[in-house]
Design a protein around this motif. Structure first.
Motif, PDB file in Angstrom:
ATOM      1  N   MET A 180       0.723   4.429  -2.767  1.00  9.14           N
ATOM      2  CA  MET A 180       0.501   5.832  -2.435  1.00  9.14           C
ATOM      3  C   MET A 180       1.608   6.717  -3.018  1.00  9.14           C
ATOM      4  O   MET A 180       1.350   7.791  -3.564  1.00  9.14           O
ATOM      5  CB  MET A 180       0.416   6.007  -0.915  1.00  9.14           C
ATOM      6  CG  MET A 180      -0.811   5.368  -0.279  1.00  9.14           C
ATOM      7  SD  MET A 180      -2.384   6.007  -0.946  1.00  9.14           S
ATOM      8  CE  MET A 180      -2.357   7.673  -0.274  1.00  9.14           C
ATOM      9  N   ILE A 181       2.848   6.242  -2.923  1.00  8.95           N
ATOM     10  CA  ILE A 181       3.965   7.003  -3.480  1.00  8.95           C
ATOM     11  C   ILE A 181       3.817   7.123  -4.994  1.00  8.95           C
ATOM     12  O   ILE A 181       3.953   8.209  -5.577  1.00  8.95           O
ATOM     13  CB  ILE A 181       5.312   6.347  -3.125  1.00  8.95           C
ATOM     14  CG1 ILE A 181       5.548   6.409  -1.618  1.00  8.95           C
ATOM     15  CG2 ILE A 181       6.460   7.019  -3.880  1.00  8.95           C
ATOM     16  CD1 ILE A 181       6.759   5.606  -1.153  1.00  8.95           C
ATOM     17  N   LEU A 182       3.533   5.996  -5.658  1.00  9.74           N
ATOM     18  CA  LEU A 182       3.386   5.995  -7.108  1.00  9.74           C
ATOM     19  C   LEU A 182       2.225   6.890  -7.535  1.00  9.74           C
ATOM     20  O   LEU A 182       2.326   7.628  -8.528  1.00  9.74           O
ATOM     21  CB  LEU A 182       3.162   4.571  -7.618  1.00  9.74           C
ATOM     22  CG  LEU A 182       3.011   4.424  -9.138  1.00  9.74           C
ATOM     23  CD1 LEU A 182       4.266   4.900  -9.861  1.00  9.74           C
ATOM     24  CD2 LEU A 182       2.688   2.980  -9.509  1.00  9.74           C
ATOM     25  N   THR A 183       1.136   6.844  -6.801  1.00  5.32           N
ATOM     26  CA  THR A 183      -0.030   7.660  -7.140  1.00  5.32           C
ATOM     27  C   THR A 183       0.288   9.140  -7.012  1.00  5.32           C
ATOM     28  O   THR A 183      -0.115   9.947  -7.864  1.00  5.32           O
ATOM     29  CB  THR A 183      -1.228   7.289  -6.252  1.00  5.32           C
ATOM     30  OG1 THR A 183      -1.514   5.885  -6.405  1.00  5.32           O
ATOM     31  CG2 THR A 183      -2.457   8.088  -6.635  1.00  5.32           C
ATOM     32  N   ARG A 184       1.008   9.531  -5.959  1.00  6.45           N
ATOM     33  CA  ARG A 184       1.382  10.941  -5.811  1.00  6.45           C
ATOM     34  C   ARG A 184       2.264  11.388  -6.963  1.00  6.45           C
ATOM     35  O   ARG A 184       2.080  12.474  -7.529  1.00  6.45           O
ATOM     36  CB  ARG A 184       2.096  11.160  -4.469  1.00  6.45           C
ATOM     37  CG  ARG A 184       1.177  11.134  -3.262  1.00  6.45           C
ATOM     38  CD  ARG A 184       1.860  11.708  -2.029  1.00  6.45           C
ATOM     39  NE  ARG A 184       2.953  10.856  -1.567  1.00  6.45           N
ATOM     40  CZ  ARG A 184       2.809   9.875  -0.677  1.00  6.45           C
ATOM     41  NH1 ARG A 184       1.613   9.609  -0.173  1.00  6.45           N
ATOM     42  NH2 ARG A 184       3.846   9.154  -0.287  1.00  6.45           N
ATOM     43  N   ARG A 185       3.220  10.559  -7.313  1.00  2.00           N
ATOM     44  CA  ARG A 185       4.124  10.906  -8.412  1.00  2.00           C
ATOM     45  C   ARG A 185       3.382  11.004  -9.741  1.00  2.00           C
ATOM     46  O   ARG A 185       3.606  11.923 -10.531  1.00  2.00           O
ATOM     47  CB  ARG A 185       5.248   9.863  -8.515  1.00  2.00           C
ATOM     48  CG  ARG A 185       6.222   9.882  -7.357  1.00  2.00           C
ATOM     49  CD  ARG A 185       7.272   8.781  -7.520  1.00  2.00           C
ATOM     50  NE  ARG A 185       8.212   8.757  -6.395  1.00  2.00           N
ATOM     51  CZ  ARG A 185       9.194   7.872  -6.267  1.00  2.00           C
ATOM     52  NH1 ARG A 185       9.359   6.925  -7.191  1.00  2.00           N
ATOM     53  NH2 ARG A 185      10.002   7.903  -5.224  1.00  2.00           N
ATOM     54  N   LEU A 186       2.489  10.041  -9.981  1.00  2.27           N
ATOM     55  CA  LEU A 186       1.770  10.029 -11.255  1.00  2.27           C
ATOM     56  C   LEU A 186       0.791  11.192 -11.345  1.00  2.27           C
ATOM     57  O   LEU A 186       0.599  11.761 -12.431  1.00  2.27           O
ATOM     58  CB  LEU A 186       1.035   8.699 -11.422  1.00  2.27           C
ATOM     59  CG  LEU A 186       0.458   8.411 -12.823  1.00  2.27           C
ATOM     60  CD1 LEU A 186       1.556   8.462 -13.879  1.00  2.27           C
ATOM     61  CD2 LEU A 186      -0.240   7.063 -12.847  1.00  2.27           C
ATOM     62  N   LEU A 205      11.264   1.989  -7.104  1.00  6.30           N
ATOM     63  CA  LEU A 205      10.045   1.941  -6.284  1.00  6.30           C
ATOM     64  C   LEU A 205       9.397   0.565  -6.393  1.00  6.30           C
ATOM     65  O   LEU A 205       9.006  -0.030  -5.379  1.00  6.30           O
ATOM     66  CB  LEU A 205       9.065   3.023  -6.755  1.00  6.30           C
ATOM     67  CG  LEU A 205       7.704   3.049  -6.042  1.00  6.30           C
ATOM     68  CD1 LEU A 205       7.865   3.587  -4.621  1.00  6.30           C
ATOM     69  CD2 LEU A 205       6.714   3.912  -6.821  1.00  6.30           C
ATOM     70  N   PHE A 206       9.300   0.033  -7.621  1.00  2.57           N
ATOM     71  CA  PHE A 206       8.701  -1.287  -7.819  1.00  2.57           C
ATOM     72  C   PHE A 206       9.526  -2.366  -7.114  1.00  2.57           C
ATOM     73  O   PHE A 206       8.981  -3.307  -6.541  1.00  2.57           O
ATOM     74  CB  PHE A 206       8.601  -1.602  -9.310  1.00  2.57           C
ATOM     75  CG  PHE A 206       7.738  -0.642 -10.084  1.00  2.57           C
ATOM     76  CD1 PHE A 206       6.631  -0.049  -9.502  1.00  2.57           C
ATOM     77  CD2 PHE A 206       8.039  -0.333 -11.399  1.00  2.57           C
ATOM     78  CE1 PHE A 206       5.831   0.835 -10.214  1.00  2.57           C
ATOM     79  CE2 PHE A 206       7.251   0.543 -12.125  1.00  2.57           C
ATOM     80  CZ  PHE A 206       6.148   1.130 -11.531  1.00  2.57           C
ATOM     81  N   GLU A 207      10.838  -2.200  -7.172  1.00  3.75           N
ATOM     82  CA  GLU A 207      11.715  -3.183  -6.536  1.00  3.75           C
ATOM     83  C   GLU A 207      11.588  -3.148  -5.018  1.00  3.75           C
ATOM     84  O   GLU A 207      11.583  -4.188  -4.367  1.00  3.75           O
ATOM     85  CB  GLU A 207      13.165  -2.890  -6.947  1.00  3.75           C
ATOM     86  CG  GLU A 207      14.167  -3.915  -6.436  1.00  3.75           C
ATOM     87  CD  GLU A 207      15.584  -3.619  -6.907  1.00  3.75           C
ATOM     88  OE1 GLU A 207      16.530  -4.003  -6.197  1.00  3.75           O
ATOM     89  OE2 GLU A 207      15.737  -3.004  -7.982  1.00  3.75           O
ATOM     90  N   ARG A 208      11.452  -1.953  -4.462  1.00  7.23           N
ATOM     91  CA  ARG A 208      11.394  -1.814  -3.005  1.00  7.23           C
ATOM     92  C   ARG A 208      10.056  -2.252  -2.421  1.00  7.23           C
ATOM     93  O   ARG A 208      10.010  -2.905  -1.373  1.00  7.23           O
ATOM     94  CB  ARG A 208      11.666  -0.356  -2.618  1.00  7.23           C
ATOM     95  CG  ARG A 208      11.620  -0.116  -1.114  1.00  7.23           C
ATOM     96  CD  ARG A 208      11.971   1.311  -0.767  1.00  7.23           C
ATOM     97  NE  ARG A 208      11.923   1.536   0.668  1.00  7.23           N
ATOM     98  CZ  ARG A 208      12.153   2.715   1.253  1.00  7.23           C
ATOM     99  NH1 ARG A 208      12.459   3.777   0.511  1.00  7.23           N
ATOM    100  NH2 ARG A 208      12.086   2.835   2.572  1.00  7.23           N
ATOM    101  N   PRO A 233       0.805  -1.225   0.000  1.00  5.38           N
ATOM    102  CA  PRO A 233       0.000   0.000   0.000  1.00  5.38           C
ATOM    103  C   PRO A 233       0.843   1.282   0.000  1.00  5.38           C
ATOM    104  O   PRO A 233       0.499   2.245  -0.687  1.00  5.38           O
ATOM    105  CB  PRO A 233      -0.816  -0.128   1.296  1.00  5.38           C
ATOM    106  CG  PRO A 233      -0.947  -1.603   1.501  1.00  5.38           C
ATOM    107  CD  PRO A 233       0.360  -2.181   1.042  1.00  5.38           C
ATOM    108  N   GLU A 234       1.933   1.292   0.768  1.00  9.71           N
ATOM    109  CA  GLU A 234       2.779   2.483   0.809  1.00  9.71           C
ATOM    110  C   GLU A 234       3.358   2.788  -0.572  1.00  9.71           C
ATOM    111  O   GLU A 234       3.441   3.949  -0.993  1.00  9.71           O
ATOM    112  CB  GLU A 234       3.913   2.300   1.817  1.00  9.71           C
ATOM    113  CG  GLU A 234       4.766   3.552   1.995  1.00  9.71           C
ATOM    114  CD  GLU A 234       5.894   3.347   2.997  1.00  9.71           C
ATOM    115  OE1 GLU A 234       6.726   4.256   3.135  1.00  9.71           O
ATOM    116  OE2 GLU A 234       5.938   2.268   3.631  1.00  9.71           O
ATOM    117  N   GLY A 235       3.739   1.740  -1.283  1.00  3.63           N
ATOM    118  CA  GLY A 235       4.255   1.918  -2.636  1.00  3.63           C
ATOM    119  C   GLY A 235       3.218   2.496  -3.572  1.00  3.63           C
ATOM    120  O   GLY A 235       3.525   3.365  -4.397  1.00  3.63           O
TER     121      GLY A 235
END
Length: 203
Positions: A139-145, A190-193, A135-137
């Protein structure tokens, strides 16, 4: 509930990208020509916009027939192409179709942003099956996108307002596609982490 069918990924990509490629090819051949239709003069750009509308309707219809469903992104794109492209053809004014990417990216950014304000990632609801992630990933991806979509909207406005029609067509065909590809490539760490690995034996 309609059954969702899978189709060959290459065919799916061809149906999604075909109209854009054909629009670019047609415009490249017709950009300096003027056409007299029903007593009016139309540039090659406007004529190809009309062709593009027909192609989008046809390929979207084929996707629906082959898969049994359409994504919200596909529906939104279809509606904006028909409305904004239709206005360009009807009023013989190329500005409307040039504004279509701006409206599309503002809509995507706005939808994702509305979810973020509620503490949700709408992106995960449509991509989670293809890209399992914590979920944290998401949220980060959504903010960036979200920020990226707004940036693309600004870039499109700058290009069509300040540059030639030919420059905008090149930007729309290659620039925006390359930008989206580059964005997701840049998220590899990000995907890897935050990616969820399949721990089943033998995988």
């Amino acid at each position: 509930m309609a059954e969702t069918k899978k189709i060959n990924p290459v065919l799916k990509m061809a149906l999604e990208l075909g109209p854009i490629i054909l629009f670019f090819a047609g415009f490249s051949r017709m950009k300096d020509q003027t056409f007299h239709i029903a007593g009016n003069e139309y540039s090659g750009f406007i004529v190809m916009t009309g062709v593009f509308i027909a192609l989008i309707i046809a390929t979207t219809g084929l996707l629906w027939a082959l898969t049994g469903k359409l994504s919200r992104m596909q529906l939104m794109t279809l509606i904006l192409v028909v409305v904004m492209g239709g206005l360009s053809v009807w009023l013989n004014d190329e500005r409307f179709i040039k504004m279509k990417p701006t409206l599309l990216y503002l809509a995507f950014g706005g939808i994702l942003g509305a979810g973020l304000l509620q503490g949700k990632s709408y992106l995960s609801s449509v991509m989670e099956e293809a890209l399992p992630m914590q979920p944290e990933g998401w949220m980060i991806l959504t903010r960036r996108l979200t920020a990226f979509f707004f940036a693309l909207a600004v870039a499109n406005e700058a290009v069509w307002r300040l540059m030639s029609t030919e420059a905008w067509v090149n930007f729309k065909t290659f620039g925006l596609t390359a930008a989206l590809f580059g964005f997701f490539m840049a998220q590899s760490r990000l995907f890897e982490r935050y990616g969820i690995k399949d721990d089943r034996p033998g995988t």
